[in-house]
Write a protein that holds these residues in place. Structure first.
Motif, mmCIF file in Angstrom:
data_model
loop_
_atom_site.group_PDB
_atom_site.id
_atom_site.type_symbol
_atom_site.label_atom_id
_atom_site.label_comp_id
_atom_site.label_asym_id
_atom_site.label_seq_id
_atom_site.Cartn_x
_atom_site.Cartn_y
_atom_site.Cartn_z
ATOM 1 N N GLN A 32 -44.631 45.321 -53.199
ATOM 2 C CA GLN A 32 -45.205 46.534 -53.780
ATOM 3 C C GLN A 32 -45.209 47.690 -52.776
ATOM 4 O O GLN A 32 -45.242 48.847 -53.167
ATOM 5 C CB GLN A 32 -46.614 46.257 -54.274
ATOM 6 C CG GLN A 32 -46.666 45.298 -55.454
ATOM 7 C CD GLN A 32 -48.059 45.125 -56.010
ATOM 8 O OE1 GLN A 32 -49.032 45.635 -55.469
ATOM 9 N NE2 GLN A 32 -48.159 44.396 -57.122
ATOM 10 N N LEU A 33 -45.161 47.355 -51.492
ATOM 11 C CA LEU A 33 -45.105 48.415 -50.485
ATOM 12 C C LEU A 33 -43.731 49.082 -50.484
ATOM 13 O O LEU A 33 -43.596 50.234 -50.088
ATOM 14 C CB LEU A 33 -45.431 47.843 -49.102
ATOM 15 C CG LEU A 33 -45.818 48.844 -48.019
ATOM 16 C CD1 LEU A 33 -47.071 49.611 -48.413
ATOM 17 C CD2 LEU A 33 -46.038 48.131 -46.682
ATOM 18 N N GLY A 34 -42.718 48.332 -50.896
ATOM 19 C CA GLY A 34 -41.419 48.939 -51.161
ATOM 20 C C GLY A 34 -40.407 48.920 -50.036
ATOM 21 O O GLY A 34 -39.364 49.561 -50.142
ATOM 22 N N TYR A 35 -40.646 48.144 -48.964
ATOM 23 C CA TYR A 35 -39.671 48.098 -47.882
ATOM 24 C C TYR A 35 -38.670 46.968 -48.134
ATOM 25 O O TYR A 35 -39.029 45.907 -48.655
ATOM 26 C CB TYR A 35 -40.367 47.934 -46.532
ATOM 27 C CG TYR A 35 -41.113 49.179 -46.137
ATOM 28 C CD1 TYR A 35 -40.428 50.297 -45.664
ATOM 29 C CD2 TYR A 35 -42.492 49.259 -46.260
ATOM 30 C CE1 TYR A 35 -41.098 51.454 -45.325
ATOM 31 C CE2 TYR A 35 -43.183 50.419 -45.921
ATOM 32 C CZ TYR A 35 -42.478 51.519 -45.453
ATOM 33 O OH TYR A 35 -43.145 52.670 -45.129
ATOM 34 N N PRO A 36 -37.400 47.166 -47.778
ATOM 35 C CA PRO A 36 -36.343 46.206 -48.150
ATOM 36 C C PRO A 36 -36.600 44.781 -47.700
ATOM 37 O O PRO A 36 -36.261 43.832 -48.409
ATOM 38 C CB PRO A 36 -35.091 46.789 -47.475
ATOM 39 C CG PRO A 36 -35.365 48.251 -47.359
ATOM 40 C CD PRO A 36 -36.843 48.363 -47.104
ATOM 41 N N MET A 37 -37.187 44.581 -46.509
ATOM 42 C CA MET A 37 -37.334 43.231 -45.984
ATOM 43 C C MET A 37 -38.310 42.381 -46.792
ATOM 44 O O MET A 37 -38.321 41.163 -46.673
ATOM 45 C CB MET A 37 -37.773 43.275 -44.528
ATOM 46 C CG MET A 37 -36.685 43.709 -43.578
ATOM 47 S SD MET A 37 -35.186 42.661 -43.671
ATOM 48 C CE MET A 37 -34.133 43.616 -44.755
ATOM 49 N N SER A 38 -39.136 43.020 -47.629
ATOM 50 C CA SER A 38 -40.069 42.236 -48.443
ATOM 51 C C SER A 38 -39.331 41.404 -49.489
ATOM 52 O O SER A 38 -39.904 40.477 -50.063
ATOM 53 C CB SER A 38 -41.095 43.150 -49.120
ATOM 54 O OG SER A 38 -40.466 44.044 -50.018
ATOM 55 N N HIS A 39 -38.059 41.706 -49.735
ATOM 56 C CA HIS A 39 -37.260 40.955 -50.702
ATOM 57 C C HIS A 39 -36.373 39.907 -50.017
ATOM 58 O O HIS A 39 -35.611 39.214 -50.686
ATOM 59 C CB HIS A 39 -36.365 41.901 -51.510
ATOM 60 C CG HIS A 39 -37.130 42.871 -52.357
ATOM 61 N ND1 HIS A 39 -37.638 42.544 -53.598
ATOM 62 C CD2 HIS A 39 -37.494 44.162 -52.136
ATOM 63 C CE1 HIS A 39 -38.270 43.601 -54.119
ATOM 64 N NE2 HIS A 39 -38.192 44.586 -53.243
ATOM 65 N N ALA A 40 -36.467 39.791 -48.693
ATOM 66 C CA ALA A 40 -35.588 38.875 -47.959
ATOM 67 C C ALA A 40 -35.958 37.421 -48.217
ATOM 68 O O ALA A 40 -37.082 37.095 -48.594
ATOM 69 C CB ALA A 40 -35.661 39.176 -46.463
ATOM 70 N N LEU B 198 -47.042 42.941 -41.365
ATOM 71 C CA LEU B 198 -46.973 41.813 -42.289
ATOM 72 C C LEU B 198 -46.653 42.292 -43.696
ATOM 73 O O LEU B 198 -45.851 41.676 -44.411
ATOM 74 C CB LEU B 198 -48.290 41.039 -42.271
ATOM 75 C CG LEU B 198 -48.287 39.744 -43.084
ATOM 76 C CD1 LEU B 198 -47.334 38.726 -42.467
ATOM 77 C CD2 LEU B 198 -49.693 39.155 -43.172
ATOM 78 N N ARG B 199 -47.252 43.409 -44.110
ATOM 79 C CA ARG B 199 -46.980 43.932 -45.436
ATOM 80 C C ARG B 199 -45.543 44.454 -45.549
ATOM 81 O O ARG B 199 -44.909 44.306 -46.600
ATOM 82 C CB ARG B 199 -47.979 45.041 -45.778
ATOM 83 C CG ARG B 199 -49.405 44.542 -46.000
ATOM 84 C CD ARG B 199 -50.320 45.687 -46.400
ATOM 85 N NE ARG B 199 -49.901 46.269 -47.669
ATOM 86 C CZ ARG B 199 -50.340 47.453 -48.129
ATOM 87 N NH1 ARG B 199 -51.209 48.163 -47.411
ATOM 88 N NH2 ARG B 199 -49.922 47.908 -49.288
ATOM 89 N N MET B 200 -45.014 45.051 -44.497
ATOM 90 C CA MET B 200 -43.618 45.487 -44.514
ATOM 91 C C MET B 200 -42.693 44.309 -44.801
ATOM 92 O O MET B 200 -41.698 44.426 -45.526
ATOM 93 C CB MET B 200 -43.233 46.116 -43.175
ATOM 94 C CG MET B 200 -43.791 47.510 -42.924
ATOM 95 S SD MET B 200 -43.209 48.208 -41.359
ATOM 96 C CE MET B 200 -41.604 48.830 -41.855
ATOM 97 N N LEU B 201 -43.035 43.156 -44.228
ATOM 98 C CA LEU B 201 -42.190 41.971 -44.369
ATOM 99 C C LEU B 201 -42.361 41.279 -45.716
ATOM 100 O O LEU B 201 -41.405 40.697 -46.242
ATOM 101 C CB LEU B 201 -42.487 40.973 -43.251
ATOM 102 C CG LEU B 201 -42.114 41.375 -41.825
ATOM 103 C CD1 LEU B 201 -42.547 40.287 -40.842
ATOM 104 C CD2 LEU B 201 -40.622 41.639 -41.693
ATOM 105 N N THR B 202 -43.576 41.294 -46.271
ATOM 106 C CA THR B 202 -43.865 40.395 -47.390
ATOM 107 C C THR B 202 -44.365 41.055 -48.676
ATOM 108 O O THR B 202 -44.348 40.416 -49.727
ATOM 109 C CB THR B 202 -44.922 39.358 -46.959
ATOM 110 O OG1 THR B 202 -46.153 40.032 -46.624
ATOM 111 C CG2 THR B 202 -44.445 38.559 -45.744
ATOM 112 N N ASP B 203 -44.810 42.287 -48.614
ATOM 113 C CA ASP B 203 -45.423 42.926 -49.784
ATOM 114 C C ASP B 203 -44.390 43.772 -50.528
ATOM 115 O O ASP B 203 -44.085 44.900 -50.132
ATOM 116 C CB ASP B 203 -46.608 43.787 -49.344
ATOM 117 C CG ASP B 203 -47.377 44.399 -50.512
ATOM 118 O OD1 ASP B 203 -46.935 44.244 -51.668
ATOM 119 O OD2 ASP B 203 -48.425 45.035 -50.270
#
Length: 289
Positions: free
Chosen positions: A268-276, A261-266
């Motif tokens: 601050q964690l820094g993964y590209p999909m959080s900006h989708a 969930l954090r990969m998708l939405t956070d």
């Protein structure tokens, strides 16, 4: 069907699908004005569904034989069927993709059935937030708008007996809910019995997991290794370790469900999909069990 006709049909389907994909990658449609594209070649619907499904995953049946599913809602594909009048829509297959609905179907016209593609606005499935007490699997279902489909389930008791330990509950619930596939076309879970996977993908790890070590549970385009640190006696307390291509490890004080969930939405964690602009799940089909 002759070989020459089959090749011509494939070329026509490919050209139409390419046009649909270019539209998807452009500006999103107005929420009140879906975009409808008619296939001038009248491509066979099954060929079109197969071509789109090769990257969009398993589709939803929204209308069949002239009958539109009366239970459709905004979160299950209603915007794809709303543009058509009573008796006009004969078939419709749909996919959720970020902030868009993608559909292909057949509509009636004075000149006979027409094959169409539809691109419609898709509301954020998680805009209303999460119910109190929702599990990580349920939160992921809400974020992606996923609707579970019937199918074979993993035989967890046999796998865990082979491993000599239970597996984390949140991970098993996610697999049971989603099956084999990928989140945002970005990362996928290790799913026993999924396409290309053994019934027990961890059988080479032996019975010593409870004493510590790492165990893979997924992989990603940018994070090749998504693993558990298995030192805790209770598997529900196993934490996530990521490993880069150069072997660098990062440790996170959470389980797989929270990490996904954090990969998708956070951000601050820094993964590209959080900006989708939205999130979705691409199903790879039923388990081969």
């Amino acid at each position: 069907m002759s070989v020459a006709w089959a090749l011509l049909t494939a070329m026509e389907t490919s050209a139409f699908v390419d046009a649909v994909r270019r539209l998807i990658e452009g500006d999103p449609p107005d929420r009140d004005r879906p975009v409808i594209m008619e296939d001038p070649q009248g491509t066979d619907l099954h060929a079109l569904v197969a071509a789109l499904g090769s990257w969009a995953g398993r589709h939803r049946n929204l209308a069949a034989g002239g009958f539109v599913d009366p239970t459709l809602t905004e979160r299950t594909g209603l915007p794809l069927v709303e543009p058509f009048g009573a008796g006009e829509l004969l078939e419709m297959r749909g996919w959720g993709h970020r902030n868009r609905w993608i559909g292909c179907g057949v509509v009636a016209s004075p000149y006979g059935p027409r094959t169409v593609a539809v691109i419609a606005h898709r509301e954020d499935p998680a805009s209303a937030g999460f119910p109190e007490g929702a599990s990580w699997a349920e939160k992921l279902r809400i974020v992606t708008g996923w609707e579970p489909t019937p199918g074979p389930r993993v035989d967890w008791s046999t796998i865990e007996a082979d491993l000599g330990t239970r597996l984390p509950s949140d991970y098993k619930e996610i697999v049971d809910l989603f099956g084999a596939g990928s989140f945002d076309e970005y990362f996928a879970l290790v799913v026993p019995g999924g396409p290309g996977a053994d019934q027990n993908p961890w059988k080479t790890y032996g019975p010593d997991l409870a004493s510590g070590g790492i165990l893979p549970w997924g992989w990603s385009e940018f994070v090749p290794g998504l693993m558990w640190s298995t030192g805790a006696t209770d598997p529900d307390e196993w934490t996530v370790v990521t490993q880069s291509e150069c072997g660098e490890e990062r440790h996170f004080d959470c389980g797989a469900g929270e990490f996904i969930l954090r990969m998708l939405t956070d951000v601050q964690l820094g993964y590209p999909m959080s900006h989708a602009s939205g999130h979705f799940f691409v199903s790879h089909g039923p388990l081969g069990m």
